[in-house]
Enzyme design. Structure first.
Site, PDB file in Angstrom:
ATOM      1  N   LYS A  12       0.830  -1.198   0.000  1.00 13.92           N
ATOM      2  CA  LYS A  12       0.000   0.000   0.000  1.00 13.92           C
ATOM      3  C   LYS A  12       0.869   1.254   0.000  1.00 13.92           C
ATOM      4  O   LYS A  12       2.095   1.198  -0.027  1.00 13.92           O
ATOM      5  CB  LYS A  12      -0.951  -0.016   1.198  1.00 13.92           C
ATOM      6  CG  LYS A  12      -1.941  -1.191   1.204  1.00 13.92           C
ATOM      7  CD  LYS A  12      -2.742  -1.272  -0.055  1.00 13.92           C
ATOM      8  CE  LYS A  12      -3.979  -2.168   0.036  1.00 13.92           C
ATOM      9  NZ  LYS A  12      -3.830  -3.456   0.663  1.00 13.92           N
ATOM     10  N   ILE A  13       0.234   2.407   0.075  1.00 13.63           N
ATOM     11  CA  ILE A  13       0.945   3.676  -0.146  1.00 13.63           C
ATOM     12  C   ILE A  13       1.957   3.959   0.956  1.00 13.63           C
ATOM     13  O   ILE A  13       3.079   4.402   0.696  1.00 13.63           O
ATOM     14  CB  ILE A  13      -0.083   4.813  -0.309  1.00 13.63           C
ATOM     15  CG1 ILE A  13      -0.931   4.529  -1.566  1.00 13.63           C
ATOM     16  CG2 ILE A  13       0.609   6.164  -0.430  1.00 13.63           C
ATOM     17  CD1 ILE A  13      -2.135   5.412  -1.717  1.00 13.63           C
TER      18      ILE A  13
END
Length: 387
Positions: free
Chosen positions: A188-189
């Site tokens: 994820k980010i």
């Protein structure tokens, strides 16, 4: 192999985790509250509750909203199974709403039509989970208006979307929802290794989720049913779970958060570079809402099947054979064997199924080089048999 996603760990991250390892607290110390406060302040939410995964966050969000036996949870079929499973954990029934053909998110028009039918049948949803696929926000204003009209509560599954914006506000601000969920999985980010977070502006929902993430146990005298026996005293006042985040994870999350805007900017720059490089190929590149900034967790193309000779599977396998770690996000949830047991079948959500037949997630992550990106484009050109 060029992976479809990859975490970025700096020396700052390593030092932060080592500091916690040398401290007095590995769990239930000061780092988790600091991380929660930092995320809440960043996105403009009143409360943030860190947990061990976004799946756990979805579960306690549903419980806090009172979802239970006999209720309905609706979500999109193009998502990871957790967005639907959270309803099943609560004993609720699950249904799906087809996707918008441009954003691939839950379609507000399809939702409105389905709500009108459900109202006449007496089976309106109690909770709608709106998933921000690839980091691009749903049309939350439209979904919120439908929630006001039909009386359902809204969870934003923003597992792909921290750092993105909708109508000028950071995703997670809660302007159009009851609870927002973030994921901190390594692809994820930002990451905490595993981990998630539930954010809300509602004091009662925050208190309830705080209780549920830690066994339903409290030391707060205001919540206890009778006077404490001593300083050691605690009470279990509900059936909760061990969903807590560790101090190590929170320390990593704090240092990752400092680079959030840089990560989102880099992902958007890489996406724009892909847009230009793929413009002449027989693929559809991601359309973006003009009122939003996507977190760009994923870059999904769709094959233009009328212009592509190889099959979807052949293109995917050829890319893998060339060392490109493509993926597919996602298999429509209603076609999974578990959900077919609830009488879902192929053909129920045609837009979602058409997407699945054409979609491929190309590699994209902040440390990806232009040379790696160019190699992905070359491999895709070869796989498509473009001359």
């Amino acid at each position: 192999m060029i992976p479809y996603g990859k975490h970025d760990i700096s020396q700052l991250d390593i030092d932060a985790v080592l500091t916690v390892l040398k401290s007095d607290f590995l769990t239930q110390g000061p780092m988790v509250p600091r991380f929660e406060q930092a995320v809440a302040e960043k996105v403009g939410a009143r409360h943030a509750l860190a947990v061990n995964s976004a799946t756990s966050a979805l579960h306690i969000a549903c419980l806090a909203l009172g979802l239970g036996e006999g209720d309905w949870l609706w979500t999109t079929p193009i998502t990871f199974v957790a967005s639907a499973n959270c309803g099943r954990y609560c004993g609720a029934r699950v249904d799906f709403v087809d996707i918008d053909t441009r954003t691939y998110n839950l379609c507000p028009q399809a939702l409105a039509a389905k709500l009108e039918r459900a109202e006449t049948e007496g089976r309106l949803p109690k909770v709608v989970v709106a998933v921000h696929l690839c980091g691009q926000p749903c049309d939350m204003q439209a979904i919120h208006a439908l929630g006001q009209r039909f009386g359902f509560r809204i969870i934003e599954d923003a597992s792909h979307a921290i750092g993105g914006k909708y109508q000028g506000d950071y995703i997670g601000s809660g302007r159009y929802s009851d609870i927002t969920v973030f994921s901190f999985h390594p692809v994820k980010i930002i990451t905490t290794a595993e981990g998630g977070m539930a954010l809300t502006n509602d004091d009662a929902l925050a208190q309830r989720m705080d209780l549920l993430r830690s066994h339903g146990v409290t030391r707060d005298p205001a919540l206890m049913t009778h006077e404490a026996d001593g300083l050691w005293y605690y009470q279990q006042i509900d059936l909760g779970y061990n969903y807590r985040m560790t101090e190590l994870q929170a320390a990593l999350g704090l240092t990752q958060l400092e680079r959030l805007d840089d990560y989102v900017a880099r992902r958007n720059a890489l996406a724009e570079r892909y847009d230009a490089a793929l413009a002449e190929l027989p693929v559809t590149t991601p359309w973006q809402r003009p009122d939003s900034v996507s977190g760009r967790h994923l870059y999904v193309i769709r094959l233009k099947r009328d212009r592509v000779t190889p099959t979807h599977r052949q293109v995917f396998e050829r890319l893998r054979e060339q060392g490109i770690g493509v993926n597919l996000h996602y298999i429509p949830v209603h076609t999974q064997p578990y959900y077919r047991e609830f009488d879902f079948k192929s053909g129920d959500f045609p837009a979602a199924e058409a997407y699945y037949a054409e979609a491929i997630s190309l590699p994209m992550y902040p440390t990806m080089t232009h040379a790696q990106q160019d190699e992905v484009v070359r491999a895709l050109t070869n796989a498509l048999e473009v001359t």
